[in-house]
Design a protein around this motif. Structure first.
Motif, PDB file in Angstrom:
ATOM      1  N   HIS A 124       0.848  -1.190   0.000  1.00 28.97           N
ATOM      2  CA  HIS A 124       0.000   0.000   0.000  1.00 28.97           C
ATOM      3  C   HIS A 124       0.885   1.241   0.000  1.00 28.97           C
ATOM      4  O   HIS A 124       1.592   1.515   0.967  1.00 28.97           O
ATOM      5  N   SER A 125       0.821   1.997  -1.094  1.00 31.25           N
ATOM      6  CA  SER A 125       1.762   3.092  -1.288  1.00 31.25           C
ATOM      7  C   SER A 125       1.134   4.203  -2.116  1.00 31.25           C
ATOM      8  O   SER A 125       0.758   4.000  -3.269  1.00 31.25           O
ATOM      9  N   LEU A 126       1.035   5.383  -1.526  1.00 30.37           N
ATOM     10  CA  LEU A 126       0.549   6.537  -2.279  1.00 30.37           C
ATOM     11  C   LEU A 126       1.552   6.947  -3.356  1.00 30.37           C
ATOM     12  O   LEU A 126       1.167   7.389  -4.439  1.00 30.37           O
ATOM     13  N   GLY A 127       2.818   6.782  -3.050  1.00 28.48           N
ATOM     14  CA  GLY A 127       3.830   7.104  -4.042  1.00 28.48           C
ATOM     15  C   GLY A 127       3.738   6.211  -5.265  1.00 28.48           C
ATOM     16  O   GLY A 127       3.840   6.685  -6.410  1.00 28.48           O
ATOM     17  N   MET A 128       3.542   4.914  -5.040  1.00 29.73           N
ATOM     18  CA  MET A 128       3.446   3.996  -6.174  1.00 29.73           C
ATOM     19  C   MET A 128       2.121   4.159  -6.914  1.00 29.73           C
ATOM     20  O   MET A 128       2.044   3.917  -8.127  1.00 29.73           O
ATOM     21  N   LEU A 129       1.078   4.589  -6.238  1.00 30.62           N
ATOM     22  CA  LEU A 129      -0.169   4.915  -6.917  1.00 30.62           C
ATOM     23  C   LEU A 129       0.060   6.073  -7.893  1.00 30.62           C
ATOM     24  O   LEU A 129      -0.372   6.011  -9.057  1.00 30.62           O
ATOM     25  N   TYR A 130       0.742   7.102  -7.434  1.00 32.83           N
ATOM     26  CA  TYR A 130       1.020   8.246  -8.292  1.00 32.83           C
ATOM     27  C   TYR A 130       1.910   7.828  -9.459  1.00 32.83           C
ATOM     28  O   TYR A 130       1.738   8.278 -10.597  1.00 32.83           O
ATOM     29  N   GLU A 131       2.883   6.965  -9.189  1.00 32.79           N
ATOM     30  CA  GLU A 131       3.745   6.441 -10.255  1.00 32.79           C
ATOM     31  C   GLU A 131       2.930   5.674 -11.306  1.00 32.79           C
ATOM     32  O   GLU A 131       3.174   5.788 -12.512  1.00 32.79           O
ATOM     33  N   LYS A 132       1.989   4.892 -10.823  1.00 38.34           N
ATOM     34  CA  LYS A 132       1.172   4.079 -11.727  1.00 38.34           C
ATOM     35  C   LYS A 132       0.409   4.954 -12.713  1.00 38.34           C
ATOM     36  O   LYS A 132       0.365   4.663 -13.924  1.00 38.34           O
ATOM     37  N   ILE A 133      -0.178   6.030 -12.215  1.00 39.32           N
ATOM     38  CA  ILE A 133      -0.949   6.915 -13.091  1.00 39.32           C
ATOM     39  C   ILE A 133      -0.015   7.757 -13.955  1.00 39.32           C
ATOM     40  O   ILE A 133      -0.349   8.085 -15.107  1.00 39.32           O
ATOM     41  N   THR A 134       1.148   8.097 -13.418  1.00 40.96           N
ATOM     42  CA  THR A 134       2.151   8.796 -14.224  1.00 40.96           C
ATOM     43  C   THR A 134       2.484   7.980 -15.463  1.00 40.96           C
ATOM     44  O   THR A 134       2.539   8.497 -16.586  1.00 40.96           O
ATOM     45  N   ASN A 135       2.692   6.694 -15.273  1.00 45.41           N
ATOM     46  CA  ASN A 135       2.987   5.805 -16.384  1.00 45.41           C
ATOM     47  C   ASN A 135       1.792   5.695 -17.335  1.00 45.41           C
ATOM     48  O   ASN A 135       1.954   5.733 -18.569  1.00 45.41           O
ATOM     49  N   TYR A 136       0.588   5.581 -16.800  1.00 47.10           N
ATOM     50  CA  TYR A 136      -0.613   5.458 -17.621  1.00 47.10           C
ATOM     51  C   TYR A 136      -0.815   6.690 -18.502  1.00 47.10           C
ATOM     52  O   TYR A 136      -1.291   6.587 -19.643  1.00 47.10           O
ATOM     53  N   LEU A 137      -0.427   7.853 -17.976  1.00 42.76           N
ATOM     54  CA  LEU A 137      -0.605   9.097 -18.717  1.00 42.76           C
ATOM     55  C   LEU A 137       0.515   9.354 -19.722  1.00 42.76           C
ATOM     56  O   LEU A 137       0.567  10.417 -20.343  1.00 42.76           O
ATOM     57  N   GLY A 138       1.415   8.393 -19.871  1.00 42.43           N
ATOM     58  CA  GLY A 138       2.437   8.495 -20.902  1.00 42.43           C
ATOM     59  C   GLY A 138       3.725   9.151 -20.472  1.00 42.43           C
ATOM     60  O   GLY A 138       4.579   9.469 -21.311  1.00 42.43           O
ATOM     61  N   PHE A 139       3.897   9.332 -19.171  1.00 36.78           N
ATOM     62  CA  PHE A 139       5.124   9.912 -18.637  1.00 36.78           C
ATOM     63  C   PHE A 139       6.018   8.807 -18.082  1.00 36.78           C
ATOM     64  O   PHE A 139       5.591   7.649 -17.941  1.00 36.78           O
ATOM     65  N   LEU A 140       7.231   9.175 -17.722  1.00 38.83           N
ATOM     66  CA  LEU A 140       8.182   8.230 -17.144  1.00 38.83           C
ATOM     67  C   LEU A 140       7.996   8.180 -15.638  1.00 38.83           C
ATOM     68  O   LEU A 140       8.196   9.193 -14.951  1.00 38.83           O
ATOM     69  N   HIS A 141       7.614   7.017 -15.128  1.00 42.79           N
ATOM     70  CA  HIS A 141       7.384   6.916 -13.686  1.00 42.79           C
ATOM     71  C   HIS A 141       8.711   7.018 -12.936  1.00 42.79           C
ATOM     72  O   HIS A 141       9.783   6.782 -13.484  1.00 42.79           O
ATOM     73  N   SER A 142       8.627   7.389 -11.678  1.00 39.97           N
ATOM     74  CA  SER A 142       9.809   7.643 -10.842  1.00 39.97           C
ATOM     75  C   SER A 142      10.657   8.767 -11.422  1.00 39.97           C
ATOM     76  O   SER A 142      11.861   8.832 -11.172  1.00 39.97           O
ATOM     77  N   SER A 143      10.015   9.642 -12.185  1.00 36.59           N
ATOM     78  CA  SER A 143      10.732  10.749 -12.808  1.00 36.59           C
ATOM     79  C   SER A 143       9.814  11.928 -13.100  1.00 36.59           C
ATOM     80  O   SER A 143      10.145  13.058 -12.765  1.00 36.59           O
ATOM     81  N   ASP A 144       8.652  11.661 -13.699  1.00 34.99           N
ATOM     82  CA  ASP A 144       7.816  12.728 -14.247  1.00 34.99           C
ATOM     83  C   ASP A 144       6.548  12.996 -13.439  1.00 34.99           C
ATOM     84  O   ASP A 144       5.601  13.608 -13.958  1.00 34.99           O
ATOM     85  N   GLU A 145       6.533  12.589 -12.187  1.00 30.69           N
ATOM     86  CA  GLU A 145       5.322  12.787 -11.388  1.00 30.69           C
ATOM     87  C   GLU A 145       4.956  14.274 -11.270  1.00 30.69           C
ATOM     88  O   GLU A 145       3.772  14.624 -11.184  1.00 30.69           O
ATOM     89  N   TYR A 146       5.958  15.145 -11.257  1.00 21.75           N
ATOM     90  CA  TYR A 146       5.688  16.579 -11.163  1.00 21.75           C
ATOM     91  C   TYR A 146       4.930  17.090 -12.391  1.00 21.75           C
ATOM     92  O   TYR A 146       4.196  18.081 -12.306  1.00 21.75           O
ATOM     93  N   LYS A 147       5.083  16.422 -13.522  1.00 18.38           N
ATOM     94  CA  LYS A 147       4.332  16.807 -14.715  1.00 18.38           C
ATOM     95  C   LYS A 147       2.849  16.497 -14.539  1.00 18.38           C
ATOM     96  O   LYS A 147       1.987  17.255 -15.000  1.00 18.38           O
ATOM     97  N   VAL A 148       2.554  15.388 -13.884  1.00 20.08           N
ATOM     98  CA  VAL A 148       1.155  15.036 -13.617  1.00 20.08           C
ATOM     99  C   VAL A 148       0.530  16.079 -12.703  1.00 20.08           C
ATOM    100  O   VAL A 148      -0.624  16.483 -12.898  1.00 20.08           O
ATOM    101  N   MET A 149       1.296  16.526 -11.693  1.00 21.99           N
ATOM    102  CA  MET A 149       0.805  17.571 -10.795  1.00 21.99           C
ATOM    103  C   MET A 149       0.469  18.838 -11.579  1.00 21.99           C
ATOM    104  O   MET A 149      -0.552  19.490 -11.329  1.00 21.99           O
ATOM    105  N   ALA A 150       1.326  19.218 -12.536  1.00 18.09           N
ATOM    106  CA  ALA A 150       1.066  20.409 -13.350  1.00 18.09           C
ATOM    107  C   ALA A 150      -0.142  20.202 -14.262  1.00 18.09           C
ATOM    108  O   ALA A 150      -0.982  21.094 -14.421  1.00 18.09           O
ATOM    109  N   LEU A 151      -0.240  19.008 -14.861  1.00 17.94           N
ATOM    110  CA  LEU A 151      -1.350  18.698 -15.755  1.00 17.94           C
ATOM    111  C   LEU A 151      -2.689  18.740 -15.020  1.00 17.94           C
ATOM    112  O   LEU A 151      -3.724  19.083 -15.603  1.00 17.94           O
ATOM    113  N   ALA A 152      -2.668  18.410 -13.725  1.00 18.86           N
ATOM    114  CA  ALA A 152      -3.897  18.322 -12.936  1.00 18.86           C
ATOM    115  C   ALA A 152      -4.668  19.639 -12.902  1.00 18.86           C
ATOM    116  O   ALA A 152      -5.899  19.644 -12.787  1.00 18.86           O
TER     117      ALA A 152
END
Length: 570
Positions: free
Chosen positions: A199-227
């Motif tokens: 159970h991990s909020l970080g890995m949840l965010y990584e999972k959606i980062t990857n689904y949205l076409g970004f590089l997980h463990s790297s581009d999570e800040y882009k998802v925050m901006a896209l939000a």
């Protein structure tokens, strides 16, 4: 006593050196190797150590590895023992026990690499670094493995301005924990609870980062901006799988995003409203979940101060929600909140453990992040002469640079010691005027970034409250603040679509020349704000050396490079 801290288990490999409780140096490996995040966080890359960052730390102190008293590594392989079933016999070619499958079949290699790190550090250094790394002796005698979330927590509490604080750590995973709760008092840091894998909020965010076409463990800040461009259309989907208890625990059910929303976006595919809404819904789910965790932690500790670290704590929008709606009076976030910061935290934790009996509170308060390399005028000028660069020497750096910025030109700014952590904060920055609304698009074009990416403002600390709602001291760009309505038209380039900005405040003590530059810009324009974004281009780490800076300048459409006392113009 010199204590060297190392982070290398996952990504953002880094080193930090502490002497008698004081920070001497800290830097990420990526700045020296030009490999973003140092390496990818995969089990078979764990042998890759931050040799260049270690060498830099030793060079700054004027010592060799032989003179380091203790070494702290920010992951404890014994911390995963409850999830492992060890085989009775040894591997034929090693003295490390293998592990059966835990999360995947690579964990045996992962843990063995970590246990063998002292030997790898002693014998595996690059040849050109032998001056400070050779003849290190028996490093096993100096070695200490530090729990990953303890290292995060130590990096949050010990450099903070607080004598007492609750501490929250949030990331993808450590040994087993994904979330940690601590109480810090004086020289004491005590863990009171954890939330563990899977159970991990970080890995949840990584999972959606990857689904949205970004590089997980790297581009999570882009998802925050896209939000910011979406609506909470799918918030109930996330709520259906996240369950938060009354004891600080939470669970996240397994789910497949493709079953909810169809095939994921591929890299370079266009963004649709669906993607905006998914990002927004994820961000809201994170905010409301962490707010519940923070409320629980406050009830348990009854403290007024909160310290935070872990990669999730780099989410500045979430941090602002905790600041504005959480129960804590003060919130301080480690500026190197990601895994790089665990190098510092591991070193500080070991230092406190060995010397915690000091009569005064252990402290190495971080008023700034300028712990990386710097280069003198002589070094820079010799390089420019050798490279046949056309340059001039400035007589008044701040005043002459401010005049260039007031002409709406974009400059690369290279001054003093490099920042530790993911943010450029005035030493390795790209600076521009915020007055014209097209500046965000111009900067994104220069850096080859996505159009939706915001750029951030730096503001004189004493003027921050005149330009941003409820502005507080915020030197590390870890919180957002709304731009005041009557100021929005004066600084449109730094106002995000949701009306906020990720603010850096600066005072004279933190970076005198950077501060003076903004004062000079204010004198010319009436605006005590500049656009500050990182001095790099897409896919590259922030520049480190003068060569890095000059190469980036000449291969990008900047107008000028201000490098120490010199200017290069096109």
């Amino acid at each position: 006593m010199y204590i060297l801290g190392i982070n290398a288990a996952f990504h953002d490999t880094a080193a930090a050196l502490v002497k008698d409780g004081k920070i001497i140096a800290a830097a990420e490996e990526e700045r020296f190797t030009h490999i973003k995040h140092g390496k990818r966080p995969v089990p078979f890359s764990t042998w890759e150590l931050p040799f260049h960052a270690i060498d830099y730390c030793l060079k700054t102190a004027g010592i060799t590895m032989w003179e380091v008293d203790r070494i702290a590594y920010s992951f404890d392989p014994d911390g995963v023992h409850e999830a492992l079933v060890y085989e009775e016999e040894l591997l034929s070619d090693t003295d490390v026990l293998p592990a059966s499958d835990v999360y995947n079949g690579w964990d045996t290699i992962f843990l063995n690499y970590i246990r063998k790190t002292p030997e790898q550090l002693r014998d595996g250094y690059p040849h050109h670094l032998q001056k400070r790394l050779a003849n290190a002796g028996n490093l096993n005698e100096k070695w200490a493995f530090v729990n990953h979330h303890v290292a995060h927590a130590a990096s949050a509490f010990f450099p903070s301005p607080f004598d007492q604080a609750a501490v929250l750590t949030l990331d993808g995973r450590g040994e087993m924990a994904t979330t940690g709760y601590f109480i810090g008092q004086g020289n004491s840091l005590v863990q009171i609870a954890t939330v563990d894998m899977p159970h991990s909020l970080g890995m949840l965010y990584e999972k959606i980062t990857n689904y949205l076409g970004f590089l997980h463990s790297s581009d999570e800040y882009k998802v925050m901006a896209l939000a910011s461009y979406g609506k909470p259309v799918y918030l109930e989907d996330f709520r259906s799988v996240i369950r938060v208890g009354n004891d600080g625990q939470y669970t996240i059910d397994e789910f497949a995003p493709e079953q909810w929303w169809g095939p994921g976006r591929k890299k370079d595919d266009p963004f649709e409203q669906l993607h905006h809404d998914i990002a927004h819904s994820l961000q809201k789910a994170l905010e409301e979940t962490v707010l519940k965790l923070v409320n629980w932690l406050h009830r348990q500790t009854n403290m007024e101060n909160l310290c935070m670290a872990g990669g999730v704590a780099l989410n500045c929008v979430m941090n602002a929600v905790i600041r504005d709606y959480g129960p804590f009076k003060n919130v301080w976030v480690q500026p190197a909140a990601g895994d790089a910061g665990t190098a510092l935290g591991a070193a500080q934790w070991l230092d406190v453990s060995l010397n915690g009996g000091r009569e005064v509170r252990y402290t190495s308060e971080m008023n700034h992040v300028y712990w990386g390399p710097e280069y003198s005028d002589d070094e820079i000028e010799r390089f420019m002469i050798w490279a046949k660069m056309p340059y001039k020497r400035l007589t008044n750096i701040a005043k002459e640079t401010a005049a260039i910025l007031a002409e709406d030109k974009i400059i690369a700014w290279y001054q003093g010691r490099m920042e530790f952590g993911p943010r450029s904060l005035g030493s390795r920055s790209i600076l521009a005027s915020p007055i014209h609304p097209d500046m965000q698009a111009r900067l994104n074009d220069i850096k080859d970034r996505e159009d939706f990416r915001p750029v951030a403002p730096v503001v004189l600390e004493e003027d921050a409250s005149e330009w941003f709602e409820d502005a507080r001291v915020s030197p590390f760009m870890l919180f957002v603040f709304p731009v005041k309505d009557h100021r929005a038209g004066q600084i449109p380039a730094v106002r995000h679509t949701d009306g906020t900005a990720r603010v850096q405040t600066i005072n004279q003590e933190q970076h005198p020349l950077y501060y003076e530059l903004i004062k000079e810009f204010k004198a010319l324009t009436g605006v005590p704000v500049l656009v500050n974004t990182s001095f790099n281009t897409r896919g590259e780490p922030i520049v480190c050396t003068p060569r890095d800076a000059i190469e980036c300048f000449w291969t990008s459409p900047f107008d000028a490079l201000i490098i120490n006392s010199f200017i290069l113009e096109k």
